[in-house]
Motif scaffolding. Structure first.
Motif, short mmCIF file in Angstrom:
data_model
loop_
_atom_site.label_atom_id
_atom_site.label_comp_id
_atom_site.label_asym_id
_atom_site.label_seq_id
_atom_site.Cartn_x
_atom_site.Cartn_y
_atom_site.Cartn_z
N ARG A 278 0.80 -1.20 0.14
CA ARG A 278 -0.20 0.09 -0.14
C ARG A 278 0.84 1.35 -0.08
O ARG A 278 2.17 1.39 0.40
N ALA A 279 0.10 2.16 -0.45
CA ALA A 279 1.13 3.58 -0.35
C ALA A 279 1.25 4.09 1.05
O ALA A 279 0.27 3.65 1.88
N ARG A 280 2.48 4.56 1.19
CA ARG A 280 2.92 4.77 2.78
C ARG A 280 1.87 6.26 3.08
O ARG A 280 1.92 6.92 2.22
N ARG A 281 1.59 6.25 4.04
CA ARG A 281 1.01 7.56 4.70
C ARG A 281 2.23 8.27 5.21
O ARG A 281 3.28 7.98 5.55
N THR A 282 1.97 9.65 4.90
CA THR A 282 2.74 10.62 5.23
C THR A 282 2.52 11.28 6.33
O THR A 282 1.20 11.41 6.78
#
Length: 97
Positions: A88-92
């Motif tokens: 999954r795309a990483r949260r910033t």
């Protein structure tokens, strides 16, 4: 194989394609796959008087080597190939906003 049970000849035929100096191990228990060293080959009679050959592991604590490598369990069709979970795309982090 000619019958439901593997015969000594079937085993010899299968082993003849293998490297002669490779160690021989047993893969046991499809639900909790483990590998064991072979230590003995015993010929005996079963309850019906038929000759049977037993491949036995050693009798010491070093006979069971541990978990069967997953790729072997997959080749034996004891386990399904396991795919890594999708990334999954990483949260910033949003600092101070």
């Amino acid at each position: 194989m000619s019958s439901a049970e593997m015969t000594v000849q079937d085993l010899i035929d299968l082993l003849s394609a293998c490297e002669r100096d490779a160690p021989v191990r047993q893969a046991l228990n499809p639900f909790f796959p483990m590998e064991h060293r072979l230590a003995q080959v015993i010929q005996a009679m079963d309850a019906t008087g038929k000759t049977v050959v037993y491949l036995a592991e050693g009798g010491n604590e070093h006979s069971q080597l541990g978990a069967l490598p997953p790729e072997i369990a997959v080749k034996l069709a004891w386990q399904s190939p396991v795919q890594p979970p999708p990334r999954r795309a990483r949260r910033t982090a949003r600092g101070g906003q």
